[in-house]
Design a protein around this motif. Structure first.
Motif, PDB file in Angstrom:
ATOM      1  N   LYS A   2      10.559  47.817 -52.146  1.00 19.70           N
ATOM      2  CA  LYS A   2      11.644  46.992 -52.340  1.00 19.70           C
ATOM      3  C   LYS A   2      11.706  45.463 -51.711  1.00 19.70           C
ATOM      4  O   LYS A   2      12.066  44.515 -52.110  1.00 19.70           O
ATOM      5  N   ASP A   3      11.308  45.617 -50.049  1.00 23.26           N
ATOM      6  CA  ASP A   3      11.312  44.607 -49.320  1.00 23.26           C
ATOM      7  C   ASP A   3      10.195  43.788 -48.926  1.00 23.26           C
ATOM      8  O   ASP A   3      10.108  43.255 -48.049  1.00 23.26           O
ATOM      9  N   TYR A   4       9.192  43.642 -49.902  1.00 19.58           N
ATOM     10  CA  TYR A   4       7.376  43.073 -49.800  1.00 19.58           C
ATOM     11  C   TYR A   4       7.463  42.355 -51.280  1.00 19.58           C
ATOM     12  O   TYR A   4       7.270  43.433 -51.796  1.00 19.58           O
ATOM     13  N   PRO A   5       8.279  41.383 -51.899  1.00 17.35           N
ATOM     14  CA  PRO A   5       8.212  41.149 -52.719  1.00 17.35           C
ATOM     15  C   PRO A   5       7.081  40.708 -53.559  1.00 17.35           C
ATOM     16  O   PRO A   5       6.799  40.740 -55.003  1.00 17.35           O
ATOM     17  N   GLY A   6       6.204  40.394 -52.913  1.00 18.07           N
ATOM     18  CA  GLY A   6       5.027  40.130 -53.462  1.00 18.07           C
ATOM     19  C   GLY A   6       3.767  41.096 -53.601  1.00 18.07           C
ATOM     20  O   GLY A   6       2.868  41.349 -53.660  1.00 18.07           O
ATOM     21  N   VAL A   7       4.357  42.336 -53.169  1.00 16.99           N
ATOM     22  CA  VAL A   7       3.493  43.837 -53.212  1.00 16.99           C
ATOM     23  C   VAL A   7       3.634  44.249 -54.457  1.00 16.99           C
ATOM     24  O   VAL A   7       4.875  44.834 -54.912  1.00 16.99           O
ATOM     25  N   ASN A  24      -5.102  52.766 -51.925  1.00 18.04           N
ATOM     26  CA  ASN A  24      -6.172  51.855 -51.969  1.00 18.04           C
ATOM     27  C   ASN A  24      -5.290  50.068 -51.269  1.00 18.04           C
ATOM     28  O   ASN A  24      -4.987  49.519 -52.081  1.00 18.04           O
ATOM     29  N   ASN A  25      -5.970  49.793 -50.487  1.00 16.74           N
ATOM     30  CA  ASN A  25      -5.133  48.484 -49.953  1.00 16.74           C
ATOM     31  C   ASN A  25      -6.106  47.012 -50.506  1.00 16.74           C
ATOM     32  O   ASN A  25      -6.625  47.001 -50.190  1.00 16.74           O
ATOM     33  N   GLU A  53      -3.133  58.778 -55.987  1.00 19.30           N
ATOM     34  CA  GLU A  53      -3.315  57.550 -55.655  1.00 19.30           C
ATOM     35  C   GLU A  53      -2.713  56.195 -55.449  1.00 19.30           C
ATOM     36  O   GLU A  53      -2.863  55.937 -56.514  1.00 19.30           O
ATOM     37  N   VAL A  54      -2.275  55.930 -54.563  1.00 23.34           N
ATOM     38  CA  VAL A  54      -1.740  53.931 -54.815  1.00 23.34           C
ATOM     39  C   VAL A  54      -3.013  53.245 -54.686  1.00 23.34           C
ATOM     40  O   VAL A  54      -3.349  53.114 -53.355  1.00 23.34           O
ATOM     41  N   THR A  55      -2.224  52.317 -55.132  1.00 21.82           N
ATOM     42  CA  THR A  55      -2.895  51.048 -54.938  1.00 21.82           C
ATOM     43  C   THR A  55      -2.286  49.762 -54.626  1.00 21.82           C
ATOM     44  O   THR A  55      -0.992  50.178 -55.535  1.00 21.82           O
ATOM     45  N   LEU A  56      -2.589  49.024 -53.458  1.00 19.57           N
ATOM     46  CA  LEU A  56      -2.004  47.852 -54.012  1.00 19.57           C
ATOM     47  C   LEU A  56      -2.502  46.452 -54.191  1.00 19.57           C
ATOM     48  O   LEU A  56      -3.108  46.581 -54.166  1.00 19.57           O
ATOM     49  N   THR A  57      -1.679  45.899 -55.108  1.00 15.98           N
ATOM     50  CA  THR A  57      -2.474  44.463 -55.306  1.00 15.98           C
ATOM     51  C   THR A  57      -0.706  43.993 -54.745  1.00 15.98           C
ATOM     52  O   THR A  57       0.429  44.368 -54.248  1.00 15.98           O
ATOM     53  N   GLY A  58      -1.385  42.820 -54.384  1.00 13.13           N
ATOM     54  CA  GLY A  58      -0.487  41.188 -54.198  1.00 13.13           C
ATOM     55  C   GLY A  58      -0.930  40.078 -53.455  1.00 13.13           C
ATOM     56  O   GLY A  58      -1.866  40.600 -52.415  1.00 13.13           O
ATOM     57  N   THR A  59       0.613  40.015 -52.734  1.00 16.63           N
ATOM     58  CA  THR A  59       0.364  39.537 -51.027  1.00 16.63           C
ATOM     59  C   THR A  59       0.977  39.685 -49.945  1.00 16.63           C
ATOM     60  O   THR A  59       2.101  40.118 -50.539  1.00 16.63           O
ATOM     61  N   ILE A  60       0.426  40.243 -49.071  1.00 12.97           N
ATOM     62  CA  ILE A  60       1.639  40.127 -47.619  1.00 12.97           C
ATOM     63  C   ILE A  60       1.173  39.510 -46.733  1.00 12.97           C
ATOM     64  O   ILE A  60      -0.175  39.203 -46.237  1.00 12.97           O
ATOM     65  N   GLU A  61       2.067  39.176 -45.901  1.00 15.18           N
ATOM     66  CA  GLU A  61       2.020  39.075 -44.599  1.00 15.18           C
ATOM     67  C   GLU A  61       1.232  39.968 -43.500  1.00 15.18           C
ATOM     68  O   GLU A  61       1.074  41.193 -43.058  1.00 15.18           O
ATOM     69  N   ARG A  83      -8.688  48.616 -44.641  1.00 16.02           N
ATOM     70  CA  ARG A  83      -9.197  48.617 -45.830  1.00 16.02           C
ATOM     71  C   ARG A  83      -9.999  49.493 -46.585  1.00 16.02           C
ATOM     72  O   ARG A  83     -10.065  50.017 -47.627  1.00 16.02           O
ATOM     73  N   SER A  84     -10.306  50.670 -46.236  1.00 13.79           N
ATOM     74  CA  SER A  84     -10.894  51.412 -46.430  1.00 13.79           C
ATOM     75  C   SER A  84     -10.633  52.816 -47.285  1.00 13.79           C
ATOM     76  O   SER A  84     -11.413  53.740 -47.847  1.00 13.79           O
ATOM     77  N   GLY A  85      -9.609  52.848 -47.092  1.00 17.29           N
ATOM     78  CA  GLY A  85      -8.357  54.153 -48.075  1.00 17.29           C
ATOM     79  C   GLY A  85      -9.418  55.578 -47.790  1.00 17.29           C
ATOM     80  O   GLY A  85      -9.138  56.568 -48.203  1.00 17.29           O
ATOM     81  N   ASP A  86      -9.273  55.527 -46.326  1.00 19.82           N
ATOM     82  CA  ASP A  86     -10.218  56.933 -46.595  1.00 19.82           C
ATOM     83  C   ASP A  86      -9.206  58.014 -44.924  1.00 19.82           C
ATOM     84  O   ASP A  86      -9.829  58.967 -44.697  1.00 19.82           O
TER      85      ASP A  86
END
Lengths: 164, 139
Positions: free
Chosen positions: A117-122, A158-159, A130-138, B58-61
């Motif tokens: 919620k507090d990361y508008p770019g994410v 997955n970052n 599996e959680v996949t994060l996209t967008g931008t962050i500092e 980054r690795s997701g492991d």
């Protein structure tokens, strides 16, 4: 006539005795013992970390078991195998670790709504745990975000965020 | 086992820093580290080791879920938002209505912990509701 009949009988008896003696002497091969041991061990899921070896009819058990009952039942099972003279039980007891609990996708989704919620770019998406994060962050904010996401019990994170 | 070798430093740090109910497990090449850290510093230290071994995660492991031991009912906590007020909500979830706000750096009383993410708190002004744990620091 009578004499020769008796002789035949005696010879027959001797022959059968000697055959029995031979069959008694011929011990089971280690390879046969090993294969019946393998069958027994594979049949019991609790013995999945137990390995066996045979040398001259002496069985050695190694590996680990979750508890003492499993350890003794492995030993008994080995003793019950035909041809086994003795059993060396080197199994160590290692308490089983419960499997990793992964949150449901709906549980993850509602947790992620709060966490991001507090990361508008994410943007966070969930697929089969599996959680996949996209967008931008500092970069300075990334650890905090990762901490809240890891606390939701995902299967994997997955970052794919672009770091500013 | 390869993952455990890669993160050996992290696992050893968790073992040696008094993390309670520590569980280190590996499934499908993902390392799961769970437990309760005795303090926020221990948790932060583990996360900085993790960040060092796997830059920017980054690795997701790894799934590193080491929470700071639950705050005792009645204990005090400081609001550690970056600068803004912290929303106090009717229930544990951002979909819940806002019933009040706690100021940045305000000290509130923790009533109970609803789950890993949310705590029930009460402000000195008497507003009671749920806040996101990440913005609370035990004092």
């Amino acid at each position: 006539m009578k004499k020769s009949n008796a002789k035949l009988l005696i010879m027959g008896a001797l022959l059968s005795i000697s055959m029995q003696l031979i069959s008694c002497k011929s011990k089971l091969k280690d390879t046969d013992i090993q294969s019946s041991l393998n069958e027994k061990v594979q049949a019991d899921s609790r013995l999945s970390h137990v390995t066996t070896s045979v040398n001259d009819g002496v069985v050695t058990l190694t590996g680990d078991c979750p508890d003492e009952a499993c350890r003794t039942s492995a030993e008994q099972a080995a003793k019950d195998v035909k041809g086994v003279k003795s059993v060396v039980n080197n199994i160590t007891i290692m308490p089983a670790t419960p499997p990793v609990e992964v949150n449901t996708d709906s549980g993850l989704e509602s947790g992620l709504r709060d966490a991001t919620k507090d990361y508008p770019g994410v943007t966070a998406t969930v697929n089969n745990g599996e959680v996949t994060l996209t967008g931008t962050i500092e970069r300075s904010k990334l650890p905090k975000l990762m901490q809240s996401i890891n606390a939701l019990n995902p299967k994997k994170v997955n970052n794919n965020l672009t770091i500013k | 086992m390869a993952v455990q070798e890669k993160y050996a430093e992290l696992i050893n740090a968790a073992k040696s820093s008094g993390v309670n109910n520590l569980q280190v497990r590996e499934e499908n090449n993902v390392l799961y580290i769970d437990g309760q850290a005795p303090s926020g510093q221990v948790k932060d230290n583990l996360w900085s080791i993790y960040n060092k071994l796997d830059p920017d995660f980054r690795s997701g492991d790894v799934v590193l879920d080491v929470n700071v031991a639950e705050a005792a009912a009645g204990s005090k906590a400081k609001v550690i938002t970056e600068s803004t007020n912290l929303n106090i909500r009717k229930g544990p979830g951002t979909d819940q209505p806002i019933v009040g706000k706690a100021a940045h750096n305000e000290v509130v009383t923790v009533q109970s912990q609803a789950n890993d993410q949310w705590s029930l708190i009460k402000t000195d002004k008497g507003v009671e509701g749920y806040v996101y744990n990440q913005y609370l620091q035990q004092v």
